[in-house]
Motif scaffolding. Structure first.
Motif, PDB file in Angstrom:
ATOM      1  N   MET A   7     -26.202 -13.431 -50.831  1.00 34.70           N
ATOM      2  CA  MET A   7     -25.113 -12.554 -50.669  1.00 34.70           C
ATOM      3  C   MET A   7     -25.664 -11.252 -50.198  1.00 34.70           C
ATOM      4  O   MET A   7     -24.786 -10.407 -49.301  1.00 34.70           O
ATOM      5  CB  MET A   7     -24.595 -12.459 -51.961  1.00 34.70           C
ATOM      6  N   ASP A   8     -26.818 -10.816 -50.385  1.00 38.02           N
ATOM      7  CA  ASP A   8     -27.420  -9.695 -49.918  1.00 38.02           C
ATOM      8  C   ASP A   8     -27.505  -9.594 -48.545  1.00 38.02           C
ATOM      9  O   ASP A   8     -27.344  -8.590 -47.850  1.00 38.02           O
ATOM     10  CB  ASP A   8     -28.541  -9.232 -50.637  1.00 38.02           C
ATOM     11  N   CYS A   9     -28.090 -10.667 -48.089  1.00 40.13           N
ATOM     12  CA  CYS A   9     -28.413 -11.007 -46.604  1.00 40.13           C
ATOM     13  C   CYS A   9     -26.974 -10.772 -45.872  1.00 40.13           C
ATOM     14  O   CYS A   9     -26.775 -10.073 -44.878  1.00 40.13           O
ATOM     15  CB  CYS A   9     -28.908 -12.345 -46.277  1.00 40.13           C
ATOM     16  N   ILE A  47     -20.020  -4.945 -54.731  1.00 37.16           N
ATOM     17  CA  ILE A  47     -19.591  -3.880 -54.835  1.00 37.16           C
ATOM     18  C   ILE A  47     -20.098  -2.927 -53.833  1.00 37.16           C
ATOM     19  O   ILE A  47     -19.353  -2.226 -53.004  1.00 37.16           O
ATOM     20  CB  ILE A  47     -19.725  -2.975 -56.206  1.00 37.16           C
ATOM     21  N   LYS A  48     -21.259  -3.087 -53.469  1.00 33.19           N
ATOM     22  CA  LYS A  48     -21.914  -2.399 -52.323  1.00 33.19           C
ATOM     23  C   LYS A  48     -21.186  -2.739 -50.957  1.00 33.19           C
ATOM     24  O   LYS A  48     -21.039  -2.000 -50.005  1.00 33.19           O
ATOM     25  CB  LYS A  48     -23.530  -2.731 -52.287  1.00 33.19           C
ATOM     26  N   GLY A  49     -20.877  -4.094 -50.830  1.00 29.30           N
ATOM     27  CA  GLY A  49     -20.366  -4.551 -49.734  1.00 29.30           C
ATOM     28  C   GLY A  49     -18.934  -4.044 -49.539  1.00 29.30           C
ATOM     29  O   GLY A  49     -18.775  -3.877 -48.279  1.00 29.30           O
ATOM     30  N   TYR A  50     -18.290  -4.108 -50.532  1.00 31.89           N
ATOM     31  CA  TYR A  50     -16.960  -3.615 -50.431  1.00 31.89           C
ATOM     32  C   TYR A  50     -16.907  -2.074 -50.156  1.00 31.89           C
ATOM     33  O   TYR A  50     -16.119  -1.607 -49.322  1.00 31.89           O
ATOM     34  CB  TYR A  50     -16.242  -3.857 -51.730  1.00 31.89           C
ATOM     35  N   ASP A  58     -16.713 -10.838 -46.313  1.00 33.72           N
ATOM     36  CA  ASP A  58     -16.007 -12.166 -46.886  1.00 33.72           C
ATOM     37  C   ASP A  58     -16.812 -13.515 -46.801  1.00 33.72           C
ATOM     38  O   ASP A  58     -16.624 -14.114 -47.961  1.00 33.72           O
ATOM     39  CB  ASP A  58     -14.905 -12.477 -45.801  1.00 33.72           C
ATOM     40  N   SER A  59     -17.803 -13.385 -45.900  1.00 32.27           N
ATOM     41  CA  SER A  59     -18.654 -14.862 -46.474  1.00 32.27           C
ATOM     42  C   SER A  59     -19.331 -14.548 -47.705  1.00 32.27           C
ATOM     43  O   SER A  59     -19.505 -15.687 -48.554  1.00 32.27           O
ATOM     44  CB  SER A  59     -19.613 -14.799 -45.160  1.00 32.27           C
ATOM     45  N   ALA A  60     -20.005 -13.479 -48.199  1.00 31.29           N
ATOM     46  CA  ALA A  60     -20.361 -13.070 -49.412  1.00 31.29           C
ATOM     47  C   ALA A  60     -19.503 -13.383 -50.338  1.00 31.29           C
ATOM     48  O   ALA A  60     -20.293 -13.893 -51.783  1.00 31.29           O
ATOM     49  CB  ALA A  60     -20.971 -11.537 -49.231  1.00 31.29           C
ATOM     50  N   GLY A  83     -15.168  -0.249 -46.513  1.00 29.30           N
ATOM     51  CA  GLY A  83     -14.133   0.779 -47.236  1.00 29.30           C
ATOM     52  C   GLY A  83     -13.108  -0.109 -48.052  1.00 29.30           C
ATOM     53  O   GLY A  83     -11.804   0.574 -48.261  1.00 29.30           O
ATOM     54  N   ARG A  84     -13.285  -0.993 -48.849  1.00 31.61           N
ATOM     55  CA  ARG A  84     -12.309  -1.684 -49.495  1.00 31.61           C
ATOM     56  C   ARG A  84     -12.760  -1.325 -50.927  1.00 31.61           C
ATOM     57  O   ARG A  84     -13.193  -2.021 -51.710  1.00 31.61           O
ATOM     58  CB  ARG A  84     -12.566  -3.334 -49.170  1.00 31.61           C
TER      59      ARG A  84
END
Length: 441
Positions: free
Chosen positions: A17-19, A50-53, A27-29, A57-58
């Motif tokens: 997920m981090d990669c 949370i970092k990904g979102y 979305d893939s994560a 900007g989500r």
């Protein structure tokens, strides 16, 4: 690994997920997160999502993941809160930044200095520099250290609130703590002193910056132009503008606006017009504020037709008027007795979604302030006759306008009369008592 029946654990999923998040494939994560069958996500799993979102900007999705964590009994750590503070700061929800900070304090978590900087900056942008200062003091007590950006934000916020002494105290403290102010900090100092009307001191700091090789930019010059312009020293303001251009700096819309405004207020409408046209020639955006100050200036010089042409030009360019721009237009039209034209334009604004609620009130107050009571009465009658406002409201507005204009005798006369709301009989015909009877002897 799955094909070979290698047992996957939460670390494997977190790495993947981090990669994906680092590559922008949020979305893939998310799909990987949902596919963690038989494996319970931990705090790191949620932090990654949370970092990904946050990165895309989500913010709402980030908040949902945070709430989900708490429902599952997972305890958010400082990284969770730090990321959420960044999320809320990005969408300028400064109150939520403060809430997250308070939660961290209550839970005894270490608050990173970057998180504190964001919270203090947010409070400053919200016009709450004293609260920001209190948080900064707490950080210093714990052994933390501020930075130039935080001190600059505090200075700027104090200056905007008219607290020049506090702003300069922050500046002095910053220097005493060994921080070297950058061009943004020095720009805040010059702006602060200009807003406080201490123009000579502002010039001194400006010259100091030039001597020390600090990058003097358009912001410095605009502050000085605005300060001297508001003080009525328009020649000095113009000199700074010319100097700025000679230095190869390109004035922006705000810079042009403050100089045009200075010329307009000083009655130098011709010079304001030249700047307006120069702005157009150089391709600098003319905003609704630019048009508003020009229209106001032209009306004050009784150049009514030119002002109306400029209004039409603004509409043709697709620039949406504001209540302030209509106020400038209606004031000029009312003072020249062109009420019908003002009404017509007001009706045209309705489909555009611009309906100044206090339009009639503003017009009547302007006329009374200018002692044009006959025009005010005529306008009041026109408002009632056309059914634009209920008579009682117009009467109240007129009484207040007369009182504020210093015509207490006329206000009292209206209070004790039937003007606007009473009727007189003419044979079998009943007619409302006109506002114009106020001026009858």
């Amino acid at each position: 690994m799955k094909e070979r029946r290698v047992e996957l654990n939460v670390v494997h999923y977190n790495c993947l997920m981090d990669c994906l998040v680092s590559s922008g494939l949020v979305d893939s994560a998310h799909k990987v997160f949902d596919a963690m069958s038989g494996v319970k996500p931990d705090v790191f799993s949620y932090n990654i999502m949370i970092k990904g979102y946050y990165k895309v900007g989500r913010v709402r999705d980030a908040v949902v993941k945070f709430e989900e964590m708490e429902e599952l009994g997972l305890v958010p750590d400082k990284v969770t809160y730090m990321t959420l503070i960044q999320c809320y700061y990005a969408e300028e929800n400064f109150h939520r930044c403060l809430v997250m900070y308070r939660e961290m304090e209550e839970k005894g978590l270490e608050v990173p200095s970057h998180a504190i900087s964001l919270v203090v900056n947010g409070l400053c942008k919200d016009g709450k520099p004293f609260e920001g200062m209190a948080i900064l003091e707490k950080m210093v007590e714990r052994g933390g250290k501020a930075n130039v950006a935080v001190y600059t934000a505090l200075m700027d916020s104090f200056a905007k609130g008219g607290n020049e002494e506090q702003a300069m105290a922050v500046f002095d403290r910053m220097r005493s703590e060994g921080f070297e102010p950058d061009e943004v900090a020095y720009g805040a100092v010059v702006n602060c002193l200009c807003k406080a009307g201490k123009l000579e001191r502002a010039k001194e700091w400006f010259e100091y910056c030039k001597e020390k090789g600090v990058g003097v930019n358009v912001v410095f010059y605009t502050s000085l132009i605005d300060g001297f312009g508001k003080a009525g020293m328009v020649d000095e303001a113009e000199k700074f503008f010319d100097e700025m251009v000679d230095e190869g700096l390109v004035p922006d819309t705000y810079c042009y606006n403050v100089l045009i405004d200075a010329f307009g207020k000083a009655g130098k409408v011709d010079k304001a017009w030249k700047m307006f046209k120069r702005m157009e020639k150089e391709g600098c955006d003319q905003t609704v504020y630019t048009y508003t100050i020009m229209i106001d200036g032209l009306f004050k010089k009784h150049k009514n037709e030119e002002a109306l042409k400029l209004w039409d030009e603004m509409i043709d360019k697709g620039i949406t008027p504001t209540p302030a721009s209509f106020r400038a237009l209606s004031t000029g039209l009312c003072l020249s007795g062109k009420f019908d034209r003002a009404y017509k334009i007001l009706d045209e604004l309705a489909p555009m979604g611009v309906i100044p609620e206090t339009a009639h009130e503003d017009m009547l107050h302007v006329l009374c302030k200018a002692k044009r009571y006959a025009h005010a009465c005529k306008l009041a009658d026109s408002i009632v006759d056309k059914g634009r406002e209920i008579p009682g409201k117009v009467r109240t507005i007129m009484i207040n306008a007369l009182r504020k204009a210093g015509s207490a005798d006329l206000a009292i006369k209206m209070v004790h009369s039937r003007i606007g709301i009473g009727y007189d009989r003419f044979g079998s015909i009943k007619r409302r008592v006109k506002f114009q009877t106020l001026l009858d002897t």
